[in-house]
Design an enzyme around this catalytic site. Structure first.
Site, PDB file in Angstrom:
ATOM      1  N   ARG A  44       0.859  -1.187   0.000  1.00 29.04           N
ATOM      2  CA  ARG A  44       0.000   0.000   0.000  1.00 29.04           C
ATOM      3  C   ARG A  44       0.885   1.223   0.000  1.00 29.04           C
ATOM      4  O   ARG A  44       1.644   1.459   0.946  1.00 29.04           O
ATOM      5  CB  ARG A  44      -0.908  -0.005   1.225  1.00 29.04           C
ATOM      6  CG  ARG A  44      -1.830   1.198   1.339  1.00 29.04           C
ATOM      7  CD  ARG A  44      -2.795   0.992   2.509  1.00 29.04           C
ATOM      8  NE  ARG A  44      -3.748   2.081   2.633  1.00 29.04           N
ATOM      9  CZ  ARG A  44      -3.547   3.160   3.381  1.00 29.04           C
ATOM     10  NH1 ARG A  44      -2.431   3.311   4.060  1.00 29.04           N
ATOM     11  NH2 ARG A  44      -4.459   4.104   3.436  1.00 29.04           N
ATOM     12  N   SER A 113     -12.354  -3.045   1.105  1.00 28.37           N
ATOM     13  CA  SER A 113     -12.521  -2.426   2.425  1.00 28.37           C
ATOM     14  C   SER A 113     -13.990  -2.171   2.675  1.00 28.37           C
ATOM     15  O   SER A 113     -14.695  -1.657   1.807  1.00 28.37           O
ATOM     16  CB  SER A 113     -11.807  -1.067   2.473  1.00 28.37           C
ATOM     17  OG  SER A 113     -10.433  -1.244   2.356  1.00 28.37           O
ATOM     18  N   LYS A 142      -3.979   5.849   9.455  1.00 28.48           N
ATOM     19  CA  LYS A 142      -4.945   6.273   8.428  1.00 28.48           C
ATOM     20  C   LYS A 142      -5.974   7.152   9.132  1.00 28.48           C
ATOM     21  O   LYS A 142      -6.819   6.656   9.875  1.00 28.48           O
ATOM     22  CB  LYS A 142      -5.624   5.050   7.806  1.00 28.48           C
ATOM     23  CG  LYS A 142      -6.544   5.386   6.640  1.00 28.48           C
ATOM     24  CD  LYS A 142      -7.000   4.131   5.916  1.00 28.48           C
ATOM     25  CE  LYS A 142      -7.709   4.461   4.624  1.00 28.48           C
ATOM     26  NZ  LYS A 142      -9.132   4.213   4.656  1.00 28.48           N
TER      27      LYS A 142
HETATM   28  N1  3NM Z   1      -7.268   0.763   6.495  1.00 26.09           N
HETATM   29  P1  3NM Z   1      -2.476   0.398  11.863  1.00 26.09           P
HETATM   30  S1  3NM Z   1      -7.314   1.389   8.936  1.00 26.09           S
HETATM   31  C1  3NM Z   1      -4.864   0.845   5.884  1.00 26.09           C
HETATM   32  O1  3NM Z   1     -10.252   1.172   8.346  1.00 26.09           O
HETATM   33  C2  3NM Z   1      -5.964   0.966   6.851  1.00 26.09           C
HETATM   34  O2  3NM Z   1     -10.016   0.367   6.370  1.00 26.09           O
HETATM   35  C3  3NM Z   1      -8.098   0.967   7.499  1.00 26.09           C
HETATM   36  O3  3NM Z   1      -2.966   0.876  10.449  1.00 26.09           O
HETATM   37  C4  3NM Z   1      -9.564   0.833   7.393  1.00 26.09           C
HETATM   38  O4  3NM Z   1      -2.419  -1.077  11.844  1.00 26.09           O
HETATM   39  C5  3NM Z   1      -5.810   1.311   8.176  1.00 26.09           C
HETATM   40  O5  3NM Z   1      -1.101   1.001  11.995  1.00 26.09           O
HETATM   41  C6  3NM Z   1      -4.542   1.590   8.866  1.00 26.09           C
HETATM   42  O6  3NM Z   1      -3.425   0.951  12.883  1.00 26.09           O
HETATM   43  C7  3NM Z   1      -4.218   0.565   9.926  1.00 26.09           C
END
Ligand code: 3NM
Length: 498
Positions: A44, A113, A142
């Site tokens: 990503r 997603s 994010k």
């Molecule tokens: N997608 P971390 S949250 C890439 O809610 C991504 O769909 C999300 O990062 C969604 O594991 C997210 O560092 C980031 O919290 C997750």
């Protein structure tokens, strides 16, 4: 060729930004993570030029192919086609699924997603191979996430999908790491099938040692949380204490050691969350007594919860006055969202026994937890077994602080049961996979109730003022009698299965 079969257990999503990757090389970090046991990788990168994307994807694919791990590309169907990797992951604002499918063909993996049930079901109907459900927790990785689901939102989504699309694969994402992933998987699986895996960015990419961290995370994903008792793991099989006789037999069996250990426990009053990491390693239990609900106190509770969840130690949540004010209601909600709590203690005066029993068992089932509701008759349930303990005395309700003493007594029994289970599994006896938390709670209620009765009967007790010290003395005396092998007091136990 056919579509590859994917193990979604530990799903790494990459991030090339300095805040997470630092000055390290993404390909080396991914290689380390794959060596550690990551089962699927999503590349990503929302900012790099197409040339960089294709070159990096090619380098990543060389590594993942060597380890038999699928590589998916975020958003960019063209990049996936260019490098010939296993598929793509698309968000709600990316190319639509039918078009992506047409371009990639039936043999490629397409994940979508979803943060609402509608998005999830549409993706399933259009032929998604899996869903990335999130955000479970808000995350700095994010910041434009549409919906923060929490464990309860994730549970609702998984439960609806179990009926509408039982075959769909799912991973959950957002704020997941070693301190919370086991309880998220466990508590979100109440009504439906559990998520097939966890997707993480910063927990792996920003880890000091991504290989070691991936290894640790995979072990966590693949094992039940340490706080899950043997009876729960046994499920419908043999060995679970299901009837009152077998529950009581186990209470009695463990009693001598547990009472001795438990009521002789050494408490430490810690109001500073930073202490919890060290304390959690001592093998005891945590009591979160919601006596104080200032923002600072809530932050300290959350720190302590994370530390004890990671160590697998039992936690007792005493939602003091949870129904009294909106601040306390919200505080109880935020504490329950911050960690996996072993059991709550609160008293109820208005409902009938049958109503309380059904409320307590429904709550225990939903939270996959042991719930205690005190009153003239205490009700305790783990969602499958519900018991009533009729020991106690009305004096217990007339003085303040006895609820806190009960919370501490339950935590001491939970810690003793956890220590006994750890000892049994270390010596190979019985293959114990964890304490029976229901039995520990029932044992604590009986000891506490009998001590309460004995204190009330004492001639030197004139009223509430002299009752509390007498109660503490009786708890102490029950322990001493038990250590000497005198179990006569146990004949007073009034426990029945509901
Ligand atoms: N997608 P971390 S949250 C890439 O809610 C991504 O769909 C999300 O990062 C969604 O594991 C997210 O560092 C980031 O919290 C997750």
């Amino acid at each position: 060729m056919g579509k590859p079969v994917v193990d979604y257990s530990l799903y790494l999503v990459t991030d090339s930004t300095p805040a997470i990757l630092g000055n390290r090389d993404l390909v080396s970090v991914v290689e380390a993570a794959v060596q550690g046991g990551v089962t699927v990788v999503q590349y990503r990168d929302k900012t790099s030029d197409t040339r960089v994307l294709v070159d990096t994807a090619r380098a990543l694919h060389a590594i993942t192919s060597r380890h038999g791990v699928p590589l998916l590309i975020n958003d960019r169907v063209d990049v996936a086609l260019a490098v010939g990797c296993e598929g793509v992951h698309i968000g709600q604002d990316d190319m639509d699924l039918p078009t992506a499918r047409k371009l990639l063909g039936e043999d490629k993996i397409i994940g979508v997603s979803a943060s609402t049930l509608e998005e999830a079901q549409t993706a399933c109907d259009q032929g998604a191979d899996y869903l990335g459900i999130g955000a479970v927790f808000s995350t700095a990785t994010k910041t434009n996430t549409k919906n923060v689901l929490g464990v309860s939102g994730l549970r609702a989504l998984l439960s609806a999908l179990a009926t509408s699309h039982p075959a769909i694969k799912t991973v959950c994402i957002g704020g997941l790491n070693a301190t919370n992933l086991q309880r998220v998987l466990y508590q979100s699986a109440t009504d439906g099938k559990p998520a097939d895996g966890v997707a993480l960015v910063s927990a792996i990419v920003a880890a000091e040692d991504p290989e070691a961290e991936a290894r640790r995370l995979l072990a966590l994903v693949r094992s039940p949380p340490a706080f899950v008792g043997r009876a729960e793991l046994d499920g419908a099989g043999a060995g679970a204490a299901r009837d009152v006789e077998s529950v009581l037999a186990r209470v009695v069996q463990n009693f001598a050691a547990n009472v001795a250990l438990a009521v002789g426990a050494s408490p430490i009053m810690a109001n500073y969350g930073e202490e919890a990491a060290d304390l959690s390693k001592l093998g005891g239990a945590l009591v979160v007594n919601m006596g104080t609900v200032t923002p600072e106190a809530l932050e300290n509770y959350a720190k302590a919860l994370r530390a004890y969840n990671l160590a697998g130690g039992p936690i007792v949540f005493d939602p003091v006055g949870a129904g009294a004010t909106s601040v306390r209601r919200n505080a109880a909600r935020s504490i329950m969202a911050a960690g996996y709590l072993d059991r709550g203690v609160d008293s109820s005066h208005t409902l009938s026994l049958a109503e309380r029993a059904s409320l307590v068992s429904a709550l225990a089932r939903r939270e996959r937890n042991v719930i205690v509701c005190t009153g003239k008759i205490d009700v305790v349930s783990d969602g499958r077994r519900t018991l009533a303990v009729s020991n106690g005395h009305e004096m217990l309700g007339r003085v303040t602080g006895t609820g806190c003493v009960l919370g501490t007594t339950i935590s001491a029994f939970a810690a003793a049961a956890a220590a006994a289970a750890a000892g049994a599994s270390a010596s190979g006896a019985g293959g114990s996979a964890g304490p029976d938390r229901l039995v520990a709670a029932v044992a604590a209620l009986v000891v506490f109730g009998v001590a309460g009765e004995r204190a009330a009967e004492r001639e030197d007790v004139q009223g509430p003022g002299s009752y509390v010290p007498a109660l503490i003395d009786e708890l102490y005396k029950i322990r001493r009698e038990t250590v000497k092998g005198d179990m006569v007091w146990l004949e007073k136990a009034k426990v029945e299965m509901l």
